[in-house]
Design a protein around this motif. Structure first.
Motif, PDB file in Angstrom:
ATOM      1  N   LEU A 178       1.228  -1.362  -0.163  1.00 34.76           N
ATOM      2  CA  LEU A 178       0.094  -0.178   0.342  1.00 34.76           C
ATOM      3  C   LEU A 178       0.532   0.950   0.010  1.00 34.76           C
ATOM      4  O   LEU A 178       1.608   1.108   0.897  1.00 34.76           O
ATOM      5  N   LEU A 179       0.555   2.086  -1.020  1.00 31.80           N
ATOM      6  CA  LEU A 179       0.852   3.643  -0.759  1.00 31.80           C
ATOM      7  C   LEU A 179       0.059   4.484  -0.585  1.00 31.80           C
ATOM      8  O   LEU A 179      -0.444   4.612  -0.815  1.00 31.80           O
ATOM      9  N   ALA A 180       0.309   4.892   0.763  1.00 29.12           N
ATOM     10  CA  ALA A 180      -0.069   5.651   1.672  1.00 29.12           C
ATOM     11  C   ALA A 180       0.477   7.333   1.228  1.00 29.12           C
ATOM     12  O   ALA A 180       1.180   7.121   2.283  1.00 29.12           O
ATOM     13  N   THR A 181      -0.792   8.074   1.204  1.00 29.85           N
ATOM     14  CA  THR A 181      -0.113   9.946   1.314  1.00 29.85           C
ATOM     15  C   THR A 181      -1.208  10.553   1.594  1.00 29.85           C
ATOM     16  O   THR A 181      -2.477   9.846   1.991  1.00 29.85           O
ATOM     17  N   ASP A 182      -0.554  11.796   2.401  1.00 35.44           N
ATOM     18  CA  ASP A 182      -1.979  12.115   3.481  1.00 35.44           C
ATOM     19  C   ASP A 182      -0.878  14.106   2.882  1.00 35.44           C
ATOM     20  O   ASP A 182       0.275  14.182   3.633  1.00 35.44           O
ATOM     21  N   GLU A 183      -1.607  14.439   1.876  1.00 34.40           N
ATOM     22  CA  GLU A 183      -1.394  15.938   1.957  1.00 34.40           C
ATOM     23  C   GLU A 183      -1.519  16.997   2.555  1.00 34.40           C
ATOM     24  O   GLU A 183       0.117  17.621   2.824  1.00 34.40           O
ATOM     25  N   GLN A 184      -1.682  17.041   3.768  1.00 33.12           N
ATOM     26  CA  GLN A 184      -1.771  17.774   4.945  1.00 33.12           C
ATOM     27  C   GLN A 184      -0.994  17.673   5.761  1.00 33.12           C
ATOM     28  O   GLN A 184      -0.429  18.805   6.587  1.00 33.12           O
ATOM     29  N   THR A 185      -0.531  16.349   6.190  1.00 34.20           N
ATOM     30  CA  THR A 185       0.936  15.927   7.037  1.00 34.20           C
ATOM     31  C   THR A 185       1.946  15.726   6.043  1.00 34.20           C
ATOM     32  O   THR A 185       3.079  15.841   6.784  1.00 34.20           O
ATOM     33  N   GLY A 186       1.796  15.466   5.237  1.00 31.70           N
ATOM     34  CA  GLY A 186       3.128  15.338   4.201  1.00 31.70           C
ATOM     35  C   GLY A 186       3.545  13.732   4.221  1.00 31.70           C
ATOM     36  O   GLY A 186       4.289  13.389   4.575  1.00 31.70           O
ATOM     37  N   LEU A 187       2.511  13.320   4.979  1.00 33.08           N
ATOM     38  CA  LEU A 187       2.572  11.502   5.467  1.00 33.08           C
ATOM     39  C   LEU A 187       2.572  11.194   3.491  1.00 33.08           C
ATOM     40  O   LEU A 187       2.373  11.590   2.504  1.00 33.08           O
ATOM     41  N   LYS A 188       4.079  10.175   3.186  1.00 38.46           N
ATOM     42  CA  LYS A 188       4.190   9.133   2.293  1.00 38.46           C
ATOM     43  C   LYS A 188       4.734   8.324   2.832  1.00 38.46           C
ATOM     44  O   LYS A 188       5.995   8.309   2.957  1.00 38.46           O
ATOM     45  N   ALA A 189       4.043   6.842   2.632  1.00 38.67           N
ATOM     46  CA  ALA A 189       4.456   5.265   3.427  1.00 38.67           C
ATOM     47  C   ALA A 189       4.222   4.494   2.413  1.00 38.67           C
ATOM     48  O   ALA A 189       3.237   4.644   2.115  1.00 38.67           O
ATOM     49  N   ILE A 190       4.769   3.531   2.906  1.00 33.92           N
ATOM     50  CA  ILE A 190       4.971   1.864   1.889  1.00 33.92           C
ATOM     51  C   ILE A 190       4.758   1.249   2.868  1.00 33.92           C
ATOM     52  O   ILE A 190       5.414   1.195   3.982  1.00 33.92           O
ATOM     53  N   LEU A 191       3.674   0.737   2.997  1.00 34.60           N
ATOM     54  CA  LEU A 191       2.992  -0.259   3.755  1.00 34.60           C
ATOM     55  C   LEU A 191       3.160  -2.061   3.432  1.00 34.60           C
ATOM     56  O   LEU A 191       2.447  -1.956   2.471  1.00 34.60           O
TER      57      LEU A 191
END
Ligand code: NAD
Length: 347
Positions: free
Chosen positions: A15-28
């Motif tokens: 899963l490539l997870a992003t969240d614009e508000q917090t700047g999250l770029k994560a790979i699960l």
């Protein structure tokens, strides 16, 4: 390949997870759920680029499948990496967003600490997801897994020193430690208490100075630690420290440390064996932390039971070295086959 490492089986889910508000770029990365939900820590790191982060996540999650299987845990293998946002960022908000990503997998992946994450990060995520462990609890064991990881590495070194070096105690045994972080520091303390002579290196000079003052350690530069004139080398920093460039320079006879993915390639394990160096596979010896967070997650047993289970890693090292002799192979190859045979639902 985006779906897995070359020559290895594909991951079940990434899963490539992003969240614009917090700047999250994560790979699960969920490598395998054959034994149960995928369980493995979350790393926060400033990667050179996104592909490097993906590669790290895939390598680490596959390692967790092997680690959890060899430790006989009813869990599969997974891992998450968060690409460290540039500049200042709202850490609680970032982990809340990451917690929502973990929750979206509905229990296929359970997270905990790794390099760059803390018990506070894990606790902060509890509002978003229950698929998180490594959180200190009132009146019960749990929280920071690193002392348990260090204990597993320590008993592995004890077993390796006995079986490969033919020495019954660690008294006077020279050990080089690469990295004095959460695990490395605890390991240094255990080794010092057992009478080992320490040679240490860390990019953080304050940690080295503390080891000199408190543990009588000798300091070496980070570029020299791998080739230190010692009996045992314990890599406790980051991965791929054992590669075509470094292996010819090693002087230790035994390698056992906490760092994940120490071998750059499987062939590097063969080279170590040819040089007469006994390499104890990272995912076998560093399972103490996952044993702790897994028991905590299942709310099982007490501190003493966790420690007893972690101590059994030493018995597995003995069994591994016995299998290596019988099969005339290398520890890396034998451990890999042994773990893969266990990538099925436990009876
Ligand atoms: P940490 O970040 O607390 O410690 C790493 C240490 O290595 C730091 O002190 C850092 O300054 C040092 N370091 C970085 N680059 C270095 C270099 N080139 N030379 C020397 N020192 C260097 O991390 P940790 O939790 O102690 O984990 C260490 C390793 O063990 C990681 O690979 C991690 O994935 C693995 N591991 C940790 C656990 C755990 O319970 N924390 C469990 C299993 C595996």
């Amino acid at each position: 390949s985006l779906f897995g490492l070359p020559g290895q089986e594909a991951h079940e889910r990434v899963l490539l997870a992003t969240d614009e508000q917090t700047g999250l770029k994560a790979i699960l990365a969920v490598h395998s759920t054959a034994r149960g939900p995928a369980f493995g820590g979350c790393r926060v790191w400033a990667y050179d680029n996104e592909l490097a982060a993906l590669n790290d996540a895939l390598r680490l999650s596959q390692g967790m499948s092997l680690k959890n299987a060899l430790a006989d845990l009813p869990f599969g293998g997974g891992k998450a990496v968060i690409i460290k946002p540039a500049g200042t960022f709202d850490r609680p908000a970032l982990f809340a967003a990451f917690g929502r990503a973990v929750e979206s997998l509905q229990g296929a992946y359970i997270t905990a600490e790794d390099v760059g994450t803390t018990t506070a990060d894990m606790r902060g995520m509890q509002a978003q997801t229950r698929y998180v462990s490594g959180i200190p609890r009132e009146g019960a064991f749990g929280g920071d897994p690193s002392p348990k990881t260090a204990w597993g590495v320590f008993v592995s070194i004890q077993a390796g020193v006995r079986l490969h070096l033919g020495r019954e105690s660690l008294q006077g045994v020279r050990v080089a430690l690469q990295g004095l972080g959460a695990v490395g520091w605890h390991l240094a303390e255990f080794l010092h208490k057992a009478g080992a002579q320490l040679v240490v290196a860390d990019v953080d000079a304050a940690k080295v100075a503390r080891a000199q003052a408190e543990l009588g350690a000798q300091a070496l530069g980070v570029l020299d630690i791998l080739s230190a004139d010692v009996d045992v080398l314990a890599p406790c920093a980051l991965g791929a420290s054992l590669n075509a460039q470094t292996i010819p320079t090693l002087r230790a006879q035994l390698v056992a440390g906490a760092a994940n993915n120490q071998l750059a390639t499987t062939e590097d394990g063969d080279t170590l064996q040819r040089r007469g160096i006994c390499y104890l596979p990272d995912y076998l010896v560093n399972a103490g932390g996952i044993i702790s967070v897994a028991r905590e997650y299942r709310n099982e047993g007490e501190e003493s039971a966790v420690m007893a289970e972690v101590s059994r890693i030493g018995d597995r090292v003995a069994e591994l070295l016995d299998r290596v002799k019988r099969e005339d192979s290398t520890p890396a190859r034998v451990a890999d086959a042994w773990a893969r045979a266990k990538l099925v639902k436990p009876a």
